[in-house]
Design an enzyme around this catalytic site. Structure first.
Site, PDB file in Angstrom:
ATOM      1  N   ARG A  71       3.323  11.999 -14.600  1.00  0.00           N
ATOM      2  CA  ARG A  71       2.284  12.838 -13.988  1.00  0.00           C
ATOM      3  C   ARG A  71       2.862  14.254 -13.998  1.00  0.00           C
ATOM      4  NH1 ARG A  71      -1.188   9.007 -11.591  1.00  0.00           N
ATOM      5  NH2 ARG A  71      -0.172   7.256 -10.591  1.00  0.00           N
ATOM      6  N   SER A 104      -5.774  12.176 -16.216  1.00  0.00           N
ATOM      7  CA  SER A 104      -5.265  12.405 -17.578  1.00  0.00           C
ATOM      8  C   SER A 104      -6.386  12.815 -18.524  1.00  0.00           C
ATOM      9  CB  SER A 104      -4.609  11.139 -18.110  1.00  0.00           C
ATOM     10  OG  SER A 104      -3.654  10.676 -17.186  1.00  0.00           O
ATOM     11  N   ASP A 128      -7.389   1.307 -11.326  1.00  0.00           N
ATOM     12  CA  ASP A 128      -8.293   1.607 -10.206  1.00  0.00           C
ATOM     13  C   ASP A 128      -9.780   1.392 -10.529  1.00  0.00           C
ATOM     14  OD1 ASP A 128      -5.920   2.409  -9.050  1.00  0.00           O
ATOM     15  OD2 ASP A 128      -6.299   4.550  -9.328  1.00  0.00           O
ATOM     16  N   ARG A 218     -14.244 -24.986  13.821  1.00  0.00           N
ATOM     17  CA  ARG A 218     -14.280 -24.464  12.442  1.00  0.00           C
ATOM     18  C   ARG A 218     -13.239 -25.125  11.518  1.00  0.00           C
ATOM     19  NH1 ARG A 218     -16.024 -19.172  11.989  1.00  0.00           N
ATOM     20  NH2 ARG A 218     -15.594 -19.434   9.763  1.00  0.00           N
ATOM     21  N   LYS A 220     -10.606 -24.014  10.507  1.00  0.00           N
ATOM     22  CA  LYS A 220     -10.165 -23.047   9.506  1.00  0.00           C
ATOM     23  C   LYS A 220      -8.651 -22.874   9.594  1.00  0.00           C
ATOM     24  CE  LYS A 220     -12.011 -18.706   7.829  1.00  0.00           C
ATOM     25  NZ  LYS A 220     -11.892 -19.009   6.413  1.00  0.00           N
ATOM     26  N   GLU A 229      -6.111   0.248  -0.492  1.00  0.00           N
ATOM     27  CA  GLU A 229      -5.161   1.237   0.031  1.00  0.00           C
ATOM     28  C   GLU A 229      -5.843   2.536   0.467  1.00  0.00           C
ATOM     29  OE1 GLU A 229      -2.264   2.857  -2.686  1.00  0.00           O
ATOM     30  OE2 GLU A 229      -3.717   3.077  -4.299  1.00  0.00           O
ATOM     31  N   ARG A 256       0.004 -11.181   9.843  1.00  0.00           N
ATOM     32  CA  ARG A 256       1.052 -10.653   8.966  1.00  0.00           C
ATOM     33  C   ARG A 256       0.437  -9.733   7.920  1.00  0.00           C
ATOM     34  NH1 ARG A 256       5.927 -13.659   9.171  1.00  0.00           N
ATOM     35  NH2 ARG A 256       5.978 -14.614  11.235  1.00  0.00           N
TER      36      ARG A 256
END
Ligand code: F6P
Length: 353
Positions: A71, A104, A128, A218, A220, A229, A256
């Protein structure tokens, strides 16, 4: 012709397949192909060498880019552009293929729009998928598959411990990777910046979702949240705030986080990415032979935008059109972004069922 090829910006899986295709087709048709090292930085340093068929043999299956990428901070400046024009002329290039994302390709447009040192065409390559008027940029399919594989692995261990996992994925300001991989990985929630939602409201929604998910009836075993992000709220902050609520609401359930980061950008490209890259590379050489300039070869642009080529899946899109549409994709005014949001809104309530 003497054709230069460079890869610039964040690398993406499939860039090597595009390089190989340009060399195979270029050399096969009697052109000389020069590989420019390290993107625009390599143009400024005139770091280029002829690429032979032997140089590109077997590189399609490799991730990253054999040409290197960078870059460059100097290239976008007025002085950088002046130097780049000079170097391209010194290298004696008749044509240049730029493989990279919207930054770019914007650089390619700047270099070529006045006093162009040679014909310039671009190939959209960025995990992306935020390049305007590009259906699927080189690297996106691999990145999605990598994320799904990672989420599947996380789901195994999450289910074993009845845990909540927030998995953060790349994509810069675009939520496409999170949206597509989240659906494929059976995520219970997908968070993306295009849906503007404040931190408190987000925490409340997730808190309700998690509590109801772990209600006894449930059965689950895990909750998977895929987060782009680009979402302003930090993943660690979400984990902390949700963790506090859950201590009392669903005791024994842990929250987590896993930030996949650059794992998403590496790895051997999928067959789809290799094929897209090869066909775009082929079309790039054909475009240069026809004297085309200041455009991008695009894989199946939404709405069939752009000029048709001999390849039914590849269109030619002006680089200025790409730049304008990229802005709309990112600020949410593009029909493409609107359609993505509408689709996700329709399934949002169903994800955690
Ligand atoms: O544009 C590709 C991308 O991988 C983004 O998803 C990410 O935000 C960024 O590049 C990271 O760039 P770098 O590797 O320079 O930190």
């Amino acid at each position: 012709m003497r054709i230069g090829v460079l890869t610039s910006g964040g690398d993406s899986p499939g860039m090597n397949a595009a390089i190989r295709s340009i060399v195979k087709v270029g050399v096969g048709r009697g052109h000389e192909v020069l590989g420019v090292q390290n993107g625009w930085a390599g143009v400024l340093a005139a770091e280029a060498r002829p690429l032979t068929l032997a140089d590109v043999d077997g590189i399609s299956r490799m991730g990253g880019t054999v040409l290197g990428s960078a870059r460059s901070k100097i290239f976008p400046t007025v002085e950088g552009q002046r130097q780049a024009r000079e170097r391209v002329k010194q290298l004696g290039l008749d044509g240049l293929v730029v493989i990279g994302g919207n930054g770019s390709l914007t650089g390619a447009h700047e270099l070529g729009r006045s006093d162009a040192p040679c014909k310039i065409v671009g190939l959209a390559a960025s995990i992306d998928n935020d390049v305007g008027h590009s259906g699927l940029a080189i690297g996106v399919d691999t990145a999605v598959n990598t994320i799904v594989e990672a989420c599947d692995r996380i789901s195994d261990t999450a289910a074993a411990h009845r845990r909540v996992f927030i998995v953060e994925v790349m994509g810069r300001n675009c939520g496409y990777l999170a949206m597509r991989s989240g659906v494929a990985a059976e995520a219970d929630a997908i968070l993306y910046a295009e849906k503007q939602i404040g931190e408190d409201e987000l925490v409340e929604k997730l808190r309700t979702l998690i509590s109801s998910s772990f209600a006894a009836a449930r059965h689950k075993k895990r909750v998977l949240i895929v987060k782009a992000e680009g979402v302003k709220v930090k993943t660690a902050a979400l984990v902390e705030r949700l963790g506090k609520h859950l201590e009392t609401e669903v005791p024994g359930v842990d929250v987590r986080e896993t930030i996949l980061g650059h794992v998403v950008r590496g790895g051997s490209p999928t067959a789809t990415d290799r094929v897209i890259a090869q066909r775009l590379g082929f079309s790039a050489v054909a475009a240069l032979e026809e004297g085309a300039h200041d455009l991008m070869l695009s894989w199946e642009p939404p709405g069939g935008f752009g000029e048709k080529t001999a390849d039914p899946s590849v269109r030619r899109v002006g680089l200025q059109d790409m730049i304008d549409e990229t802005k709309r994709v990112l600020d949410g005014t593009s029909a493409v972004t609107q359609a993505r949001l509408k689709l996700l809104a329709q399934v949002e309530g169903l994800l955690a069922l």
